[in-house]
Every structure is written in structure tokens, then in C-alpha cells.
Design an enzyme around this catalytic site. Structure first.
Site, PDB file in Angstrom:
ATOM      1  N   ASP A 182     -10.385  -4.593  -3.180  1.00  5.34           N
ATOM      2  CA  ASP A 182      -9.398  -3.650  -2.761  1.00  5.34           C
ATOM      3  C   ASP A 182     -10.493  -2.635  -3.136  1.00  5.34           C
ATOM      4  O   ASP A 182     -10.633  -2.087  -3.936  1.00  5.34           O
ATOM      5  CB  ASP A 182      -8.026  -3.682  -3.391  1.00  5.34           C
ATOM      6  CG  ASP A 182      -7.791  -2.922  -2.767  1.00  5.34           C
ATOM      7  OD1 ASP A 182      -7.583  -1.962  -1.721  1.00  5.34           O
ATOM      8  OD2 ASP A 182      -6.086  -2.617  -2.483  1.00  5.34           O
ATOM      9  N   SER A 210       1.538  -1.330   0.240  1.00  6.56           N
ATOM     10  CA  SER A 210       0.172   0.020  -0.164  1.00  6.56           C
ATOM     11  C   SER A 210       1.125   1.230  -0.011  1.00  6.56           C
ATOM     12  O   SER A 210       1.678   1.320  -0.870  1.00  6.56           O
ATOM     13  CB  SER A 210      -0.818  -0.257   1.165  1.00  6.56           C
ATOM     14  OG  SER A 210      -1.818   0.692   1.087  1.00  6.56           O
ATOM     15  N   HIS A 212      -7.728  -5.649   0.371  1.00  7.68           N
ATOM     16  CA  HIS A 212      -6.652  -4.131   0.193  1.00  7.68           C
ATOM     17  C   HIS A 212      -5.430  -5.184   1.259  1.00  7.68           C
ATOM     18  O   HIS A 212      -4.423  -5.104   1.224  1.00  7.68           O
ATOM     19  CB  HIS A 212      -7.027  -2.963   1.128  1.00  7.68           C
ATOM     20  CG  HIS A 212      -5.751  -2.328   0.737  1.00  7.68           C
ATOM     21  ND1 HIS A 212      -4.997  -2.065  -0.405  1.00  7.68           N
ATOM     22  CD2 HIS A 212      -4.987  -1.629   2.094  1.00  7.68           C
ATOM     23  CE1 HIS A 212      -3.960  -0.688  -0.290  1.00  7.68           C
ATOM     24  NE2 HIS A 212      -4.533  -0.737   0.838  1.00  7.68           N
TER      25      HIS A 212
END
Length: 246
Positions: free
Chosen positions: A195, A99, A225
């Protein structure tokens, strides 16, 4: 218990390091995440079983490092990443960026290109302060950011995100999708189609933008995610093995 070192900026960074064969695998966590997350701990155990060097650490304002999240920004965490690489590793490294850590891994590659042997990203979120936060703000939120210095945004995964004016303004000085991005090493990108924090469009934009002769994007149907169920963890192992050539 973690070990600690102090950066040139005076921040106390917590870390766990495993000695072993190089290149050193370095896990770069996400926004408001920490080095005790499922992916970081799983990858450390995998590296130990392989006899490979591994490093995980907490950015300032995260986990067991000093500072508060609300005061931090992309540039601070970039400084922390550089300090961890420069102080705690020698020789080639393989960053694994999750991320926001994906953005950090790209900043690291730009700052220390000769140190990178390969790169793995998981739901990479480059430029999210501009293309996610700022682009999504209403006029009222932009005014609030200006008047009180921050806004709070809901999260699907934890308590609301505190987004400061400093984070937005600093983020603009660390964008990686607006200028040439040379990645002269193997890159493997993993992205879940379910996600809700990072879109597949972001993953495709990075793939299209980067200058890299050996770059692959894997889209995983229905993965979210977190990307941390057994199937996804096995895919992370495979991607790291791939860039290591094992």
C-alpha cells in the site's frame, strides 16, 4: 437508482440499503471514493446472499450525494456518517471502513459506542490530514495553503487531491490517535504491505493505541491500497464474518 435522505445540515445523501438480519453491515468508503466501488458492491452482494442487512452511502461531495469534494472535510463526512446511522439503521451495526472510512469508523465508534457490534477496517487512515498531509508539506506548500486556501497533491490512484486549509484545520479537531480510543467490541484490521497510500506503520500505530480486548491486524503481503482482488475480497468477507460470530 439510489435512495436519498437529507441531513440536518441540509446535505442530500445518496444510499442503497438492503433489509435483512442484523447487525447492519455499513460500508464506509474512502476519500474521493463512492458507494459503487468494488469492495462496497461486493460486500453488499455477499450480505444479500447471507440474508443480512447492509447499507452503503456516499458522503457529501462524493458520488451521487450533494455538494463538492473541494468544500468538504472530515467533520462534514462524520456528520454524514452519523446521519446515515441514525436515520437509516436501528440496533447494532458493523462498520466496514476503508482508508478514510477507517478513520470515519473510529469517529463513529467514539460517537455511538453502544451501537457498534464489531468493526472491520481496510487500510485504515486515521489522522491522515495531520500525519500524512500536513506532516509532509514543504514550507512552500504550507505558505500556499495559507495564501490560496488549498494545495493539490498527486495521487497514485486518481486525479490530484485538492487539500483545503479547512480540511487540515478541521482534521485537527477529529484526531483519534492522540487521545484514548476505547473499542469495546471485536475489531479486525486488514492492511496490504504494498500500500503506497497508507503504511503498515499506521496500521501498527492504531493497533498499539486502541484500547481493545479483541483486536487483530492482518498484514497481507503485496496487497495494495485498493485491497480488492479476489483474495482480498475473501479476506474482507472473513473478517466481517468473524466479528459477527458466524
Amino acid at each position: 437508482m439510489p435512495n436519498y435522505f437529507e441531513t440536518a445540515e441540509g446535505r442530500r445523501i445518496a444510499y442503497h440499503k438492503t433489509e435483512g438480519a442484523g447487525p447492519t453491515i455499513v460500508f464506509l468508503g474512502g476519500l474521493k471514493s463512492d458507494m459503487e466501488g468494488t469492495k462496497a458492491v461486493h460486500l453488499e452482494a455477499w450480505a444479500k446472499a447471507q440474508g443480512r442487512a447492509f447499507l452503503r452511502f456516499d458522503y457529501s461531495g462524493h458520488g451521487e450525494s450533494s455538494g463538492t469534494f473541494e468544500e468538504g472535510c472530515i467533520g462534514d463526512w462524520h456528520q454524514d456518517t452519523l446521519a446515515a446511522i441514525d436515520n437509516l439503521t436501528t440496533g447494532p451495526v458493523v462498520p466496514v471502513g476503508s482508508s478514510m472510512g477507517g478513520w470515519q469508523s473510529l469517529l463513529l465508534a467514539r460517537a455511538r459506542p453502544n451501537r457498534i457490534a464489531g468493526l472491520v477496517t481496510i487500510a485504515a487512515a486515521p489522522d491522515f490530514t495531520e500525519d500524512g498531509y500536513w506532516a509532509g508539506f514543504s514550507e512552500a506548500q504550507k505558505a500556499l495553503l495559507d495564501s490560496q486556501g488549498y494545495v493539490e497533491l498527486p495521487s497514485d490512484y486518481m486525479e490530484p487531491y485538492h487539500v483545503s486549509k479547512r480540511m487540515i484545520e478541521d482534521g485537527r479537531t477529529h484526531l483519534v490517535l492522540r487521545t484514548p480510543l476505547a473499542l469495546p467490541f471485536p475489531v479486525r484490521c486488514l492492511q496490504g504491505t504494498a500500500d503506497t497510500a497508507v503504511s503498515t506503520e499506521t496500521a501498527l500505530r492504531l493497533l498499539d493505541h486502541a484500547d481493545c480486548e479483541d483486536m487483530r491486524l492482518t498484514l497481507v503481503k503485496d496487497a495494495d491500497h485498493r485491497f480488492s482482488d479476489p483474495r482480498c475480497l475473501a479476506m474482507i468477507e472473513a473478517a466481517v464474518s468473524d466479528v459477527l460470530g458466524i
